[in-house]
Design a protein around this motif. Structure first.
Motif, PDB file in Angstrom:
ATOM      1  N   ARG A  51       0.707  -1.266  -0.028  1.00 39.84           N
ATOM      2  CA  ARG A  51       0.263   0.146  -0.013  1.00 39.84           C
ATOM      3  C   ARG A  51       0.841   1.343  -0.152  1.00 39.84           C
ATOM      4  N   GLU A  67      -8.127  -0.459  -3.904  1.00 39.20           N
ATOM      5  CA  GLU A  67      -7.838  -1.690  -3.715  1.00 39.20           C
ATOM      6  C   GLU A  67      -8.990  -2.718  -4.019  1.00 39.20           C
ATOM      7  N   PHE A  97      -3.431  -3.289  -5.027  1.00 38.99           N
ATOM      8  CA  PHE A  97      -3.672  -1.867  -5.067  1.00 38.99           C
ATOM      9  C   PHE A  97      -3.260  -1.060  -6.445  1.00 38.99           C
TER      10      PHE A  97
END
Length: 305
Positions: free
Chosen positions: A165, A234, A239
């Motif tokens: 992330r 997401e 991601f």
């Protein structure tokens, strides 16, 4: 000098479409006089070869000149053609080869290309294409986007998820306000964290529902301005950072309405197939004999010292 160059080029153009003249003393090695109806008036002659009103119209349109200038250019061209024939320049091998090449061009233009058009593609083929690719012709609004994916393994540890992330957030930050080419370059510039596969760059055209995961398509449809980018999106794949390109309006064409567009798409391959068949038919009408054992050695053959 410019006019002389034009006249020489025009002489070659005229020579390629003319039948034999009656005056054999200046007979060229190529046909010289075009067939024409009686209503096409003769405006001038050179060695008995007529220059007709239609010739002047064509020349004037091509050169952007007056009819008087076009006539002068055509007389010059015919005079040079006759002089070349008188001095036997028309018998040079390269001239004969050029005439052969032109005859092939005219054969294809007046025979093959005249019959082989997009309209010749059967309706059965266009309908089959339509139903195979119906989503191109009958669809709701689409959105065209690019995205960079930071892939995430299904059994990723919390630490790996956090690292992935963070990479996507850095991409989203760097993607703001840049061009599409610069966005694409980010996919190679950004290094994934250890344990993550290489970043994936991809263009996607999708409807709002039904094509891709709604966790991807809904954020993509929220973008409205070319060059606008998303935050981190997401999905079950990982991601994403999305770059908006354009909206594609809905279309609702029937098979018949889509047929002209389909024929245009299919024509290049259809034309190649038709040309192959055309050549095979031509070969059957002529005596073609092949002697493959007489072929010269290829590059892979042993070289003679």
């Amino acid at each position: 000098m410019d006019r002389l160059a034009l006249a020489c080029a025009l002489a070659c153009a005229l020579a390629s479409c003319r039948r034999p003249a009656t005056d054999r003393s200046t007979q060229a090695g190529w046909p010289m006089i075009a067939d024409a109806p009686a209503s096409d008036e003769v405006v001038a002659t050179v060695d008995g070869r007529p220059i007709r009103a239609s010739d002047i119209r064509v020349q004037a349109a091509a050169a952007g000149s007056s009819a008087k200038q076009a006539l002068e250019d055509l007389i010059t061209a015919e005079t040079l053609a006759g002089e070349a024939a008188r001095r036997h320049f028309d018998r040079a091998p390269e001239v004969k080869e050029a005439a052969r090449a032109e005859s092939v061009r005219r054969l294809l233009a007046l025979d093959f290309e005249k019959e082989t058009t997009a309209d010749a593609i059967p309706s059965a083929i266009t309908r089959s294409y339509y139903f195979h690719y119906r989503n191109l012709f009958d669809h709701s609004e689409y959105v065209d986007v690019w995205h960079i994916l930071v892939p995430l393994p299904k059994q990723a540890s919390p630490a790996l998820r956090t690292a992935a992330r963070a990479t996507a957030e850095d991409l989203a930050r760097r993607a703001k306000g840049i061009s599409l080419d610069a966005f694409k370059a980010l996919a190679t510039q950004e290094k994934p964290p250890a344990g993550i596969a290489p970043l994936k760059l991809e263009e996607i055209v999708t409807a709002r529902d039904g094509w891709t995961l709604t966790s991807f398509s809904y954020p993509a449809f929220e973008l409205t301005r070319p060059g606008q980018t998303s935050g981190v999106v997401e999905t079950s794949y990982g991601f994403h950072v999305i770059y908006y390109v354009r909206r594609i309006p809905p279309r609702h064409l029937s098979p018949d309405e889509a047929a002209p567009e389909i024929r245009a798409r299919l024509f290049p391959s259809f034309e190649r197939d038709q040309l192959k068949q055309y050549l095979e038919r031509a070969k059957r009408r002529h005596q073609v004999a092949e002697y493959p054992d007489h072929l010269p050695p290829g590059d892979d053959a042993p070289k003679i010292p």
